[in-house]
Motif scaffolding. Structure first.
Motif, PDB file in Angstrom:
ATOM      1  N   GLU A 223       0.823  -1.211   0.000  1.00 47.87           N
ATOM      2  CA  GLU A 223       0.000   0.000   0.000  1.00 47.87           C
ATOM      3  C   GLU A 223       0.856   1.260   0.000  1.00 47.87           C
ATOM      4  OE1 GLU A 223      -3.988  -1.898   2.004  1.00 47.87           O
ATOM      5  OE2 GLU A 223      -2.647  -0.686   3.257  1.00 47.87           O
ATOM      6  N   ASN A 224       2.085   1.134   0.506  1.00 49.93           N
ATOM      7  CA  ASN A 224       3.009   2.280   0.508  1.00 49.93           C
ATOM      8  C   ASN A 224       4.053   2.191  -0.593  1.00 49.93           C
ATOM      9  OD1 ASN A 224       1.934   3.576   2.872  1.00 49.93           O
ATOM     10  ND2 ASN A 224       2.775   1.867   4.036  1.00 49.93           N
ATOM     11  N   ASP A 225       3.785   1.328  -1.567  1.00 49.03           N
ATOM     12  CA  ASP A 225       4.725   1.099  -2.680  1.00 49.03           C
ATOM     13  C   ASP A 225       6.100   0.639  -2.207  1.00 49.03           C
ATOM     14  OD1 ASP A 225       2.820   1.684  -4.533  1.00 49.03           O
ATOM     15  OD2 ASP A 225       3.448   3.775  -4.813  1.00 49.03           O
ATOM     16  N   GLU A 226       6.161  -0.018  -1.049  1.00 47.76           N
ATOM     17  CA  GLU A 226       7.453  -0.544  -0.563  1.00 47.76           C
ATOM     18  C   GLU A 226       7.640  -1.975  -1.068  1.00 47.76           C
ATOM     19  OE1 GLU A 226       7.039   2.143   3.534  1.00 47.76           O
ATOM     20  OE2 GLU A 226       6.674  -0.015   3.563  1.00 47.76           O
ATOM     21  N   TYR A 227       7.952  -2.044  -2.371  1.00 45.56           N
ATOM     22  CA  TYR A 227       8.019  -3.358  -3.020  1.00 45.56           C
ATOM     23  C   TYR A 227       9.165  -4.213  -2.495  1.00 45.56           C
ATOM     24  CZ  TYR A 227       4.522  -1.628  -6.251  1.00 45.56           C
ATOM     25  OH  TYR A 227       3.359  -1.143  -6.785  1.00 45.56           O
ATOM     26  N   ALA A 228      10.300  -3.584  -2.195  1.00 49.06           N
ATOM     27  CA  ALA A 228      11.450  -4.357  -1.705  1.00 49.06           C
ATOM     28  C   ALA A 228      11.108  -5.010  -0.373  1.00 49.06           C
ATOM     29  CB  ALA A 228      12.674  -3.453  -1.558  1.00 49.06           C
ATOM     30  N   ASP A 229      10.443  -4.258   0.505  1.00 52.67           N
ATOM     31  CA  ASP A 229      10.053  -4.813   1.798  1.00 52.67           C
ATOM     32  C   ASP A 229       9.029  -5.938   1.625  1.00 52.67           C
ATOM     33  OD1 ASP A 229      11.363  -3.105   3.980  1.00 52.67           O
ATOM     34  OD2 ASP A 229      10.596  -1.608   2.583  1.00 52.67           O
ATOM     35  N   ALA A 230       8.080  -5.710   0.731  1.00 50.02           N
ATOM     36  CA  ALA A 230       7.065  -6.740   0.483  1.00 50.02           C
ATOM     37  C   ALA A 230       7.721  -8.023  -0.043  1.00 50.02           C
ATOM     38  CB  ALA A 230       6.023  -6.221  -0.495  1.00 50.02           C
ATOM     39  N   ALA A 231       8.691  -7.857  -0.966  1.00 45.51           N
ATOM     40  CA  ALA A 231       9.377  -9.027  -1.530  1.00 45.51           C
ATOM     41  C   ALA A 231      10.152  -9.779  -0.445  1.00 45.51           C
ATOM     42  CB  ALA A 231      10.327  -8.590  -2.645  1.00 45.51           C
ATOM     43  N   LYS A 232      10.758  -9.013   0.459  1.00 46.21           N
ATOM     44  CA  LYS A 232      11.507  -9.630   1.561  1.00 46.21           C
ATOM     45  C   LYS A 232      10.585 -10.478   2.446  1.00 46.21           C
ATOM     46  CE  LYS A 232      15.611  -7.614   3.468  1.00 46.21           C
ATOM     47  NZ  LYS A 232      16.509  -8.674   3.161  1.00 46.21           N
ATOM     48  N   VAL A 233       9.396  -9.939   2.705  1.00 47.33           N
ATOM     49  CA  VAL A 233       8.420 -10.678   3.518  1.00 47.33           C
ATOM     50  C   VAL A 233       7.989 -11.955   2.774  1.00 47.33           C
ATOM     51  CG1 VAL A 233       6.120 -10.598   4.575  1.00 47.33           C
ATOM     52  CG2 VAL A 233       7.594  -8.574   4.645  1.00 47.33           C
ATOM     53  N   LEU A 234       7.742 -11.803   1.474  1.00 45.32           N
ATOM     54  CA  LEU A 234       7.349 -12.964   0.665  1.00 45.32           C
ATOM     55  C   LEU A 234       8.394 -14.075   0.776  1.00 45.32           C
ATOM     56  CD1 LEU A 234       5.554 -14.285  -1.648  1.00 45.32           C
ATOM     57  CD2 LEU A 234       7.155 -13.224  -3.248  1.00 45.32           C
ATOM     58  N   LEU A 235       9.660 -13.700   0.602  1.00 42.84           N
ATOM     59  CA  LEU A 235      10.733 -14.698   0.645  1.00 42.84           C
ATOM     60  C   LEU A 235      10.810 -15.378   2.017  1.00 42.84           C
ATOM     61  CD1 LEU A 235      13.131 -16.129  -0.681  1.00 42.84           C
ATOM     62  CD2 LEU A 235      14.569 -14.196  -0.064  1.00 42.84           C
ATOM     63  N   ARG A 236      10.665 -14.569   3.058  1.00 39.30           N
ATOM     64  CA  ARG A 236      10.732 -15.121   4.412  1.00 39.30           C
ATOM     65  C   ARG A 236       9.637 -16.182   4.609  1.00 39.30           C
ATOM     66  NH1 ARG A 236       9.804 -10.497   7.844  1.00 39.30           N
ATOM     67  NH2 ARG A 236       7.824 -11.391   8.513  1.00 39.30           N
ATOM     68  N   HIS A 237       8.433 -15.858   4.152  1.00 40.72           N
ATOM     69  CA  HIS A 237       7.326 -16.813   4.300  1.00 40.72           C
ATOM     70  C   HIS A 237       7.509 -18.041   3.423  1.00 40.72           C
ATOM     71  CE1 HIS A 237       4.198 -14.783   6.781  1.00 40.72           C
ATOM     72  NE2 HIS A 237       5.062 -13.793   6.609  1.00 40.72           N
ATOM     73  N   GLN A 238       7.944 -17.802   2.180  1.00 47.19           N
ATOM     74  CA  GLN A 238       8.083 -18.925   1.242  1.00 47.19           C
ATOM     75  C   GLN A 238       9.155 -19.911   1.692  1.00 47.19           C
ATOM     76  OE1 GLN A 238       6.464 -18.732  -2.775  1.00 47.19           O
ATOM     77  NE2 GLN A 238       5.345 -19.144  -0.899  1.00 47.19           N
ATOM     78  N   ARG A 239      10.171 -19.421   2.369  1.00 47.67           N
ATOM     79  CA  ARG A 239      11.218 -20.326   2.856  1.00 47.67           C
ATOM     80  C   ARG A 239      10.671 -21.258   3.937  1.00 47.67           C
ATOM     81  NH1 ARG A 239      17.077 -17.371   2.926  1.00 47.67           N
ATOM     82  NH2 ARG A 239      17.680 -19.384   3.711  1.00 47.67           N
ATOM     83  N   LEU A 240       9.616 -20.817   4.598  1.00 49.17           N
ATOM     84  CA  LEU A 240       8.996 -21.664   5.631  1.00 49.17           C
ATOM     85  C   LEU A 240       7.916 -22.575   5.040  1.00 49.17           C
ATOM     86  CD1 LEU A 240       8.598 -18.960   8.438  1.00 49.17           C
ATOM     87  CD2 LEU A 240      10.332 -20.763   8.336  1.00 49.17           C
ATOM     88  N   ASP A 241       7.216 -22.044   4.014  1.00 54.03           N
ATOM     89  CA  ASP A 241       6.031 -22.760   3.514  1.00 54.03           C
ATOM     90  C   ASP A 241       6.275 -23.622   2.277  1.00 54.03           C
ATOM     91  OD1 ASP A 241       4.839 -21.244   5.404  1.00 54.03           O
ATOM     92  OD2 ASP A 241       3.954 -19.790   4.016  1.00 54.03           O
ATOM     93  N   TRP A 242       7.400 -23.451   1.652  1.00 52.31           N
ATOM     94  CA  TRP A 242       7.606 -24.122   0.367  1.00 52.31           C
ATOM     95  C   TRP A 242       8.935 -24.880   0.412  1.00 52.31           C
ATOM     96  CZ3 TRP A 242       8.834 -21.102  -4.783  1.00 52.31           C
ATOM     97  CH2 TRP A 242       8.823 -22.001  -5.851  1.00 52.31           C
TER      98      TRP A 242
ATOM     99  N   TYR B 273       3.251  -6.649  -9.274  1.00 52.53           N
ATOM    100  CA  TYR B 273       3.986  -5.393  -9.450  1.00 52.53           C
ATOM    101  C   TYR B 273       3.327  -4.607 -10.574  1.00 52.53           C
ATOM    102  CZ  TYR B 273       7.505  -1.883 -10.268  1.00 52.53           C
ATOM    103  OH  TYR B 273       8.134  -0.678 -10.436  1.00 52.53           O
ATOM    104  N   LYS B 274       2.813  -3.440 -10.270  1.00 45.49           N
ATOM    105  CA  LYS B 274       2.041  -2.626 -11.211  1.00 45.49           C
ATOM    106  C   LYS B 274       0.963  -3.518 -11.826  1.00 45.49           C
ATOM    107  CE  LYS B 274       4.763   0.973 -10.663  1.00 45.49           C
ATOM    108  NZ  LYS B 274       5.707   1.902 -11.161  1.00 45.49           N
ATOM    109  N   LYS B 275       0.632  -3.278 -13.102  1.00 46.16           N
ATOM    110  CA  LYS B 275      -0.483  -4.008 -13.686  1.00 46.16           C
ATOM    111  C   LYS B 275      -0.041  -5.371 -14.235  1.00 46.16           C
ATOM    112  CE  LYS B 275      -3.023  -2.352 -17.422  1.00 46.16           C
ATOM    113  NZ  LYS B 275      -2.322  -2.825 -18.413  1.00 46.16           N
ATOM    114  N   ASP B 276       1.168  -5.408 -14.785  1.00 46.64           N
ATOM    115  CA  ASP B 276       1.504  -6.538 -15.650  1.00 46.64           C
ATOM    116  C   ASP B 276       2.542  -7.522 -15.131  1.00 46.64           C
ATOM    117  OD1 ASP B 276      -0.219  -5.678 -17.617  1.00 46.64           O
ATOM    118  OD2 ASP B 276       1.276  -4.312 -18.472  1.00 46.64           O
ATOM    119  N   TYR B 277       3.145  -7.265 -13.988  1.00 43.05           N
ATOM    120  CA  TYR B 277       4.230  -8.152 -13.562  1.00 43.05           C
ATOM    121  C   TYR B 277       3.962  -8.796 -12.203  1.00 43.05           C
ATOM    122  CZ  TYR B 277       7.217  -6.950 -17.461  1.00 43.05           C
ATOM    123  OH  TYR B 277       7.720  -6.828 -18.728  1.00 43.05           O
TER     124      TYR B 277
END
Ligand code: ZN
Length: 337
Positions: A17-36, A103-107
């Motif tokens: 929501e704050n366009d903090e994509y790097a932080d969001a990606a970091k959170v994603l990776l942290r979760h995926q390392r536990l769940d996948w 990420y944005k509309k298409d990625y």
């Protein structure tokens, strides 16, 4: 379909929501390392890998033994093989555990289960469209800015390193991990020829004996875009008519300094040792990471036997020839006058 694969997490949502994509990606990776598990295994594998270093005239090339990359290194990327396989970047073919951040509309930003960098993402287009940089370069600049808090962004051309040339994608990973990111000012001063040096925009041609690249440094996105468009036009003149001129790109961004875009110029996809048999064979298929100083070697026998001279030979062989590089330099200089 998209809703099913999106990463639903409160912390990530707040960042997005704050366009903090790097932080969001970091959170994603942290979760995926536990769940996948596949991803967890990939990182486990990476942390136990052997590294070898070769020192050159003021710069370093590292070798990373990484058997997890064997499929990517030996990927068949000819049209027939590509048409006969299920695209691993299309939403319907990816593992159900692999979640994505839009990420944005298409990625989409997803975690790469075969990492090379300490944190490694793939950024595919939502649709199955061919790998092409010409119209996607603005997106690369925007990604590179939006992920710059922790990450760089890189691109492999469809004929020189992309293992999915039929599906548009970028990659992203730990900023500063590639040796070249920290060696740029040295390489520029020592081996560079200035093609343009204007307020807020500089273009330099560098030949360090192994690699040939054009470096664009700019504070404003539109200046960097102008330099890239000019570069593309000149490079297209010496490439095959129906193909994208061969290049690997690494882009980084810093708030005060702006973008640094490294455009590695290529003459071919794979070196001759790749196709040899027996002792002469070295399974090495250079792309962005390799040219940036992290050579990925998937077979242990190659990792053990490969010498500094082999690296020089491989890099020179896959990089643009001297004459064409001179053509690029003078062509760009003329246009930037
Ligand atoms: Zn696809």
């Amino acid at each position: 379909m998209l809703q099913k694969i999106l990463f639903k997490d409160k912390e990530a949502k707040n960042h997005l929501e704050n366009d903090e994509y790097a932080d969001a990606a970091k959170v994603l990776l942290r979760h995926q390392r536990l769940d996948w598990k596949m991803l967890a295994d990939g990182y486990e594998f990476l942390s136990s890998q052997k590294i070898k270093e070769f020192e050159f005239d003021g710069f370093t090339i590292k070798l990373q033994f990484n058997p997890g990359r064997i499929h990517s290194t030996s990927a068949q990327v000819d049209e027939k093989s590509i048409n006969n396989r299920k695209c691993f970047l299309c939403n319907e073919n990816r593992p159900p555990e692999q979640k994505a951040i839009q990420y944005k509309k298409d990625y989409l930003i997803i975690c790469n289960p075969f990492p090379i960098l300490p944190e490694h993402f793939t950024i595919p287009h939502i649709s199955h469209l061919p790998q092409k940089i010409k119209n996607s370069f603005p997106m690369m600049l925007s990604l590179s800015k939006d992920l710059s808090k922790y990450y760089n962004v890189f691109y492999n051309g469809p004929a020189c390193g992309a293992s999915a040339p039929d599906h548009m994608h970028f990659q992203s990973g730990t900023a500063g991990f590639f040796p070249i990111e920290n060696e740029l000012s040295f390489l520029k001063n020592e081996f560079g020829a200035t093609l343009l040096d204007d307020i807020g925009l500089a273009v330099t041609a560098v030949d360090d004996g192994l690699r040939k690249f054009i470096l664009i440094e700019g504070k404003k996105g539109r200046d960097v875009q102008y330099a890239f468009d000019t570069f593309y036009k000149v490079y297209k003149m010496i490439s095959k008519e129906d193909e994208e001129p061969m290049m690997n790109i690494v882009s980084t961004f810093k708030e005060k300094k702006g973008w640094k875009v490294i455009l590695f110029l290529r003459s071919k996809h794979r070196p001759s040792c790749y196709y040899k048999d027996g002792r002469d064979k070295i399974l090495h298929s250079p792309a962005s990471t390799d040219l940036s100083g992290i050579c990925v070697i998937p077979r242990e026998e190659d990792f053990e036997k490969i010498t500094k001279e082999d690296i020089v030979k491989i890099f020179q062989e896959v990089s643009l020839g001297k004459e064409q590089f001179e053509f690029m330099k003078s062509g760009l200089e003329r246009r930037f006058e």
